[in-house]
Design an enzyme around this catalytic site. Structure first.
Site, PDB file in Angstrom:
ATOM      1  N   VAL A 254       0.831  -1.258   0.182  1.00 40.58           N
ATOM      2  CA  VAL A 254      -0.035  -0.047   0.003  1.00 40.58           C
ATOM      3  C   VAL A 254       0.929   0.996  -0.063  1.00 40.58           C
ATOM      4  CG1 VAL A 254      -1.856   1.328   1.330  1.00 40.58           C
ATOM      5  CG2 VAL A 254      -1.825  -1.096   1.157  1.00 40.58           C
ATOM      6  N   PRO A 255       1.375   1.596  -1.124  1.00 42.32           N
ATOM      7  CA  PRO A 255       2.418   2.547  -1.460  1.00 42.32           C
ATOM      8  C   PRO A 255       2.122   3.986  -0.952  1.00 42.32           C
ATOM      9  CG  PRO A 255       1.378   2.070  -3.393  1.00 42.32           C
ATOM     10  CD  PRO A 255       0.631   1.356  -2.498  1.00 42.32           C
ATOM     11  N   CYS A 256       2.180   4.158   0.383  1.00 37.70           N
ATOM     12  CA  CYS A 256       1.959   5.539   0.911  1.00 37.70           C
ATOM     13  C   CYS A 256       3.256   6.288   0.445  1.00 37.70           C
ATOM     14  CB  CYS A 256       1.778   5.610   2.229  1.00 37.70           C
ATOM     15  SG  CYS A 256       2.629   4.677   3.491  1.00 37.70           S
ATOM     16  N   HIS A 257       4.498   5.732   0.371  1.00 31.39           N
ATOM     17  CA  HIS A 257       5.563   6.293  -0.074  1.00 31.39           C
ATOM     18  C   HIS A 257       5.559   7.045  -1.194  1.00 31.39           C
ATOM     19  CE1 HIS A 257       6.085   2.502  -1.993  1.00 31.39           C
ATOM     20  NE2 HIS A 257       7.136   3.061  -3.016  1.00 31.39           N
TER      21      HIS A 257
END
Length: 191
Positions: A134-137
């Site tokens: 879950v690529p919050c980066h």
């Protein structure tokens, strides 16, 4: 019968990583700064469930998560068990739609959510329990600078650079570099 959450630790070039799964999919990927603290936080989050350290049951899942961390663009084909409020799950799903090598900002996500107020988006991102998948980066500030990251800005910067390199290598001349974040990362702009 009580629900069971299994977890296991692996090692990546970004540090140790805890992977936890339910019978429906991954519930946590955490770059823990300490095993005991990360395990305690996992047990607190799932207080009503039985949380057990896995033996070899998670070996394949752990290997696939590590590959996704080390080699961006690889889809590990692992189910996720997203647990949060409806707003959080919506934001996390929006994050999963951002392709590797691209970024967006909090305001753009808020508009997609149907609001001008980015605070709900920011809160949902800050509570994301599943690093990388879950690529919050991939969410940066509107001015292109890096914003905070639950697992540290060094990891955020490295994940974005890895994705940039992977996209560039796969589409050499045609692939644009990461938008505005790249310049900020290369020149060490203050965050």
């Amino acid at each position: 019968m009580s629900e069971i959450i299994l977890y296991s630790w692996g090692t990546t070039t970004l540090g140790d990583v805890l992977v936890a799964v339910s019978d429906r999919g991954i519930v946590a990927i955490d770059f823990g700064t300490g095993h005991a603290a990360a395990e305690r936080a996992l047990r607190e989050r799932f207080a009503a469930t039985e949380v057990l350290e896995a033996g070899k049951e998670l070996a394949d899942t752990l290997d696939r998560v590590i590959q996704a961390i080390e080699h961006p663009g690889i889809d590990p084909q692992l189910p996720l068990d997203l647990r949060g409020t409806p707003c959080q799950v919506t934001v996390w799903s929006m994050l999963r739609a951002i392709p590797p090598g691209e970024t967006t900002n909090y305001g753009a996500l808020a508009l997609q959510l149907g609001t001008r107020d980015a605070r709900d988006v920011t809160a949902a991102i800050a509570s994301n329990p599943i690093a990388v998948l879950v690529p919050c980066h991939r969410v940066i500030r509107k001015d292109g600078s890096l914003s905070g990251y639950r697992w540290g800005q060094r990891r955020k910067r490295e994940l974005l650079l890895r994705e940039q390199r992977a996209c560039f290598q796969s589409n050499s001349a045609d692939m644009p570099l990461l938008r505005t974040a790249t310049a900020a990362m290369r020149h060490g702009s203050p965050i």
